[in-house]
Design a protein around this motif. Structure first.
Motif, PDB file in Angstrom:
ATOM      1  N   ARG A 151       1.073   7.205   8.520  1.00 46.35           N
ATOM      2  CA  ARG A 151       0.476   8.044   7.476  1.00 46.35           C
ATOM      3  C   ARG A 151       0.707   9.525   7.769  1.00 46.35           C
ATOM      4  O   ARG A 151       1.114  10.284   6.892  1.00 46.35           O
ATOM      5  N   ALA A 152       0.461   9.942   8.993  1.00 50.49           N
ATOM      6  CA  ALA A 152       0.651  11.348   9.353  1.00 50.49           C
ATOM      7  C   ALA A 152       2.101  11.781   9.173  1.00 50.49           C
ATOM      8  O   ALA A 152       2.368  12.894   8.690  1.00 50.49           O
ATOM      9  N   ARG A 153       3.049  10.929   9.556  1.00 45.39           N
ATOM     10  CA  ARG A 153       4.473  11.291   9.418  1.00 45.39           C
ATOM     11  C   ARG A 153       4.877  11.384   7.948  1.00 45.39           C
ATOM     12  O   ARG A 153       5.641  12.270   7.566  1.00 45.39           O
ATOM     13  N   LEU A 154       4.373  10.470   7.126  1.00 42.37           N
ATOM     14  CA  LEU A 154       4.690  10.522   5.691  1.00 42.37           C
ATOM     15  C   LEU A 154       4.121  11.789   5.058  1.00 42.37           C
ATOM     16  O   LEU A 154       4.806  12.460   4.284  1.00 42.37           O
ATOM     17  N   GLU A 155       2.882  12.115   5.393  1.00 46.13           N
ATOM     18  CA  GLU A 155       2.280  13.346   4.866  1.00 46.13           C
ATOM     19  C   GLU A 155       3.038  14.569   5.364  1.00 46.13           C
ATOM     20  O   GLU A 155       3.258  15.518   4.614  1.00 46.13           O
TER      21      GLU A 155
ATOM     22  N   ASP B  94      -0.856  11.818  -1.339  1.00 51.27           N
ATOM     23  CA  ASP B  94      -1.749  10.698  -1.664  1.00 51.27           C
ATOM     24  C   ASP B  94      -1.403   9.441  -0.874  1.00 51.27           C
ATOM     25  O   ASP B  94      -1.242   8.367  -1.435  1.00 51.27           O
ATOM     26  N   VAL B  95      -1.324   9.579   0.459  1.00 54.66           N
ATOM     27  CA  VAL B  95      -1.008   8.451   1.335  1.00 54.66           C
ATOM     28  C   VAL B  95      -2.316   7.825   1.814  1.00 54.66           C
ATOM     29  O   VAL B  95      -3.196   8.522   2.326  1.00 54.66           O
ATOM     30  N   PHE B  96      -2.414   6.503   1.651  1.00 54.85           N
ATOM     31  CA  PHE B  96      -3.609   5.768   2.045  1.00 54.85           C
ATOM     32  C   PHE B  96      -3.222   4.647   3.008  1.00 54.85           C
ATOM     33  O   PHE B  96      -2.137   4.090   2.906  1.00 54.85           O
ATOM     34  N   THR B  97      -4.129   4.316   3.901  1.00 59.42           N
ATOM     35  CA  THR B  97      -3.902   3.199   4.826  1.00 59.42           C
ATOM     36  C   THR B  97      -4.472   1.899   4.253  1.00 59.42           C
ATOM     37  O   THR B  97      -4.620   0.915   4.964  1.00 59.42           O
ATOM     38  N   TYR B  98      -4.801   1.919   2.998  1.00 58.34           N
ATOM     39  CA  TYR B  98      -5.320   0.761   2.274  1.00 58.34           C
ATOM     40  C   TYR B  98      -4.862   0.898   0.823  1.00 58.34           C
ATOM     41  O   TYR B  98      -4.380   1.965   0.419  1.00 58.34           O
TER      42      TYR B  98
ATOM     43  N   CYS C  77       0.527   6.308  -2.285  1.00 60.88           N
ATOM     44  CA  CYS C  77       1.430   5.611  -1.378  1.00 60.88           C
ATOM     45  C   CYS C  77       0.510   4.833  -0.442  1.00 60.88           C
ATOM     46  O   CYS C  77      -0.249   5.435   0.319  1.00 60.88           O
ATOM     47  N   ALA C  78       0.534   3.519  -0.533  1.00 59.68           N
ATOM     48  CA  ALA C  78      -0.347   2.671   0.272  1.00 59.68           C
ATOM     49  C   ALA C  78       0.457   1.992   1.383  1.00 59.68           C
ATOM     50  O   ALA C  78       1.518   1.431   1.127  1.00 59.68           O
ATOM     51  N   ILE C  79      -0.066   2.066   2.602  1.00 60.85           N
ATOM     52  CA  ILE C  79       0.574   1.430   3.760  1.00 60.85           C
ATOM     53  C   ILE C  79      -0.164   0.126   4.040  1.00 60.85           C
ATOM     54  O   ILE C  79      -1.373   0.128   4.246  1.00 60.85           O
ATOM     55  N   ARG C  80       0.554  -0.968   4.044  1.00 57.52           N
ATOM     56  CA  ARG C  80      -0.027  -2.277   4.321  1.00 57.52           C
ATOM     57  C   ARG C  80       0.721  -2.894   5.502  1.00 57.52           C
ATOM     58  O   ARG C  80       1.920  -2.682   5.660  1.00 57.52           O
TER      59      ARG C  80
END
Length: 134
Positions: A14-18, A24-28, A39-42
């Motif tokens: 998430r930090a690297r993408l931001e 709007d990067v989410f870990t869920y 942008c959701a990371i699953r």
């Protein structure tokens, strides 16, 4: 892994993408009514492990990034940027919970989502990391 340390791979991604400029990067997977674009990371179920004599092991963790944007070119552009970021930016653990061995990415592609009018592209990757049990 040390007590108190949690695997921070998703937080690092998430930090690297931001840091690369993806917003709007989410870990869920966020509530789409509140977040029209995201942008959701699953993560998937970790794969098999290769163990070593020093109690370290190498495991494969599947990552899927869903990039939802109102405009198709924005979704595609952010997905391409996300894939390039995963491939080229160091993804080392911030808290020492893992050591990145390598990451394999798949070319981003559009996916069917819902009738909301959002365009969604997915980036898939497999991160091979080493976690040492102490």
């Amino acid at each position: 892994m040390d007590e108190g340390k949690t695997l921070d791979l998703v937080d690092v991604v998430r930090a690297r993408l931001e840091g690369a400029g993806i917003r709007d990067v989410f870990t869920y997977l966020p509530d789409a009514r509140r977040h029209a674009e995201f942008c959701a990371i699953r993560t998937g179920v970790p794969g098999g492990e290769d163990s070593y004599f020093d109690l370290a092991f190498d495991t494969a963790i599947r990552l899927s990034l869903f990039v939802a944007r109102r405009v198709e070119l924005d979704a595609m552009g952010d997905a391409l940027l996300a894939e390039r970021t995963l491939r080229t930016v160091p993804l080392d653990s911030a808290n020492g919970s893992y050591r990145m061995i390598r990451i394999e990415t798949v070319k981003p592609r559009p996916v069917q989502w819902d009738e909301s009018g959002r365009n969604v592209w997915v980036v898939e990757a497999t991160a091979h990391i080493e976690i040492k049990e102490l």
